[in-house]
Write an enzyme that holds these catalytic residues in place. Sequence first.
Site, PDB file in Angstrom:
ATOM      1  N   SER A 169      38.990  42.561  39.336  1.00  0.00           N
ATOM      2  CA  SER A 169      39.749  42.827  40.553  1.00  0.00           C
ATOM      3  C   SER A 169      38.876  43.684  41.449  1.00  0.00           C
ATOM      4  O   SER A 169      37.774  44.078  41.073  1.00  0.00           O
ATOM      5  CB  SER A 169      41.042  43.570  40.214  1.00  0.00           C
ATOM      6  OG  SER A 169      40.725  44.903  39.850  1.00  0.00           O
ATOM      7  N   LYS A 170      39.412  43.989  42.605  1.00  0.00           N
ATOM      8  CA  LYS A 170      38.656  44.831  43.544  1.00  0.00           C
ATOM      9  C   LYS A 170      38.299  46.165  42.911  1.00  0.00           C
ATOM     10  O   LYS A 170      37.355  46.816  43.320  1.00  0.00           O
ATOM     11  CB  LYS A 170      39.481  45.089  44.798  1.00  0.00           C
ATOM     12  CG  LYS A 170      39.450  43.917  45.752  1.00  0.00           C
ATOM     13  CD  LYS A 170      40.250  44.216  47.003  1.00  0.00           C
ATOM     14  CE  LYS A 170      40.563  42.926  47.713  1.00  0.00           C
ATOM     15  NZ  LYS A 170      41.801  42.898  48.424  1.00  0.00           N
ATOM     16  N   ARG A 171      39.076  46.573  41.916  1.00  0.00           N
ATOM     17  CA  ARG A 171      38.841  47.881  41.310  1.00  0.00           C
ATOM     18  C   ARG A 171      37.596  47.907  40.429  1.00  0.00           C
ATOM     19  O   ARG A 171      36.948  48.915  40.318  1.00  0.00           O
ATOM     20  CB  ARG A 171      40.074  48.325  40.507  1.00  0.00           C
ATOM     21  CG  ARG A 171      40.934  49.310  41.278  1.00  0.00           C
ATOM     22  CD  ARG A 171      42.292  49.490  40.651  1.00  0.00           C
ATOM     23  NE  ARG A 171      43.187  48.410  41.056  1.00  0.00           N
ATOM     24  CZ  ARG A 171      43.753  47.546  40.228  1.00  0.00           C
ATOM     25  NH1 ARG A 171      43.550  47.625  38.941  1.00  0.00           N
ATOM     26  NH2 ARG A 171      44.551  46.607  40.676  1.00  0.00           N
ATOM     27  N   ASN A 172      37.289  46.794  39.778  1.00  0.00           N
ATOM     28  CA  ASN A 172      36.132  46.848  38.871  1.00  0.00           C
ATOM     29  C   ASN A 172      35.014  45.874  39.249  1.00  0.00           C
ATOM     30  O   ASN A 172      34.102  45.650  38.470  1.00  0.00           O
ATOM     31  CB  ASN A 172      36.561  46.631  37.410  1.00  0.00           C
ATOM     32  CG  ASN A 172      37.235  45.286  37.214  1.00  0.00           C
ATOM     33  OD1 ASN A 172      37.346  44.500  38.150  1.00  0.00           O
ATOM     34  ND2 ASN A 172      37.667  44.997  36.006  1.00  0.00           N
ATOM     35  N   GLY A 173      35.081  45.318  40.424  1.00  0.00           N
ATOM     36  CA  GLY A 173      33.986  44.419  40.800  1.00  0.00           C
ATOM     37  C   GLY A 173      34.158  43.859  42.199  1.00  0.00           C
ATOM     38  O   GLY A 173      35.071  44.233  42.931  1.00  0.00           O
TER      39      GLY A 173
END
Length: 495
Positions: A255-259
């Site tokens: 997701s935007k949080r990890n990539g």
Amino acid sequence: MPDTKPVRVRMAPSPTGFFHVGSARTALFNFLLARHSGGTFVLRVEDTDQTRGTAEYEQVIYDALDWLGLFPDEGPKQGGGFGPYRQSERFETYATLAEQLLESGKAYYAFETSEELAQMRADQAANKQAPRYNGAHRDLTAEQIEAFRAEGRKPVLRLRVPEGETRFDDIVYGSITWKNSEIDDFVIAKSDGGPTYNFACAVDDHLMEISHVVRGEDGLSNTPRQLLVYQAFGWAAPIFAHLPFLLGPDRKKLSKRNGSVNLLDFGTRGVLPDAMFNFLSLLGWNPGKGETQEIFTRQELVERFTLEAVNKAGAIFDEERLAWMNAQYLKALPMEEFLNLVRPSLEQYDLSDEAYAHKAVEMTRERLHGLPDIARGDDAAKYYGVANFGNGANYFFSDEYPMDAVGAAKHLTPENMALLEKLTEKLEALNSFDAAAIEGAIRAQSAESGVKVAALVHPTRLVVSGKTVGPSLWELLEVLGRDRVLRRLKTENIQ
Ligand code: GLU
């Protein structure tokens, strides 16, 4: 009996404004399956919930598919015999079919208000029951229906889910069984008449004669409801294959949080579509046990792809691997194309000596992977060796390049500088400034001074390029040319 139904697969994105790399992988697997089997790749835009920006958001889908080279055979733009291909243009079909289920008793009107439904859920939570519609309006009489209508209530249509089980064989996940008691009588048509997602999806997959539904793992929980719709109509269901989520480096759902998740951003950052195509194809699919080949042409992938070889372990979207793979593709590009790609990163330099620029770029490109300041520098994950190519090639075009401080402290010692002075004299005296002669001079100096060749190679490279690694030194010096090399080697010029 062999299944002779022609392969028709679909990509069914909702226009949300950006195209996730996970959706790209789903689109790619559908595309590969279609091309592998001589089937049809359909694009269906699932825009029933769209309230704004539809045209613009839809364009993002086209841009993403075009960029990756996944051209649908049928879709809103291409047309085809099973249109329209936008759900927003199919409302009449959904309404007609929902009506059919109402008439056959497979669906019924339910009049609960949202407050009543909220209360139902609160009561269920208080009694530690799973939240689900309690079936209160399953068997309303005509009078009750009249009475609710007279109150001004607008009904939804719910599917009358039969008792029993819903089972299917997923190509990736195997046999899956749901108890129907766990599925409530879900809504198929909302109070404004519009379809719900599961209803529209099942109706479209049937009417578009989709043979295989290949979609993300998140679709798995919708499948039993869609199968119940098929069953209510008496339709044969397609084959299902759900693709495991892409994972970030932390093994959590990407997701935007990890990539980075926006497909088109990778293009902006220098990833070639062919490299992305190759990279995505190996996320969750592999060409066979023991296969070590990693670089595949599109044609090879089309030939080798099968759904049966998709595995259910989540696949890691590893940007390092993507950078490596991209480097392989960048290196294989015709020079003119490659030059055009890296030109913006070299714009502050004078490239008018075309033959020289060509050689400089070629030499830098050869080391695209493994040269820290190019492919794997600070911005490795961000730039994939194209946008920051100029940082790797800077010393070819300007005498002002940053000096690797760690390397300088280690190699530019007073003793080495004295050695370089001697080497400079030897290089100055060369008749022909070619790689062989340069190598000869360096080896002669090493023998004369009783030092290893490396004691000359490292400081020389640092002085002429500011870097600790790079192309073969003799060849590099030949390409840089006598004037540049000697100018840089004169110790007073060393910063
Ligand atoms: N519109 C759905 C989505 O974007 C598609 C799911 C499916 O392929 O059935 O998630």
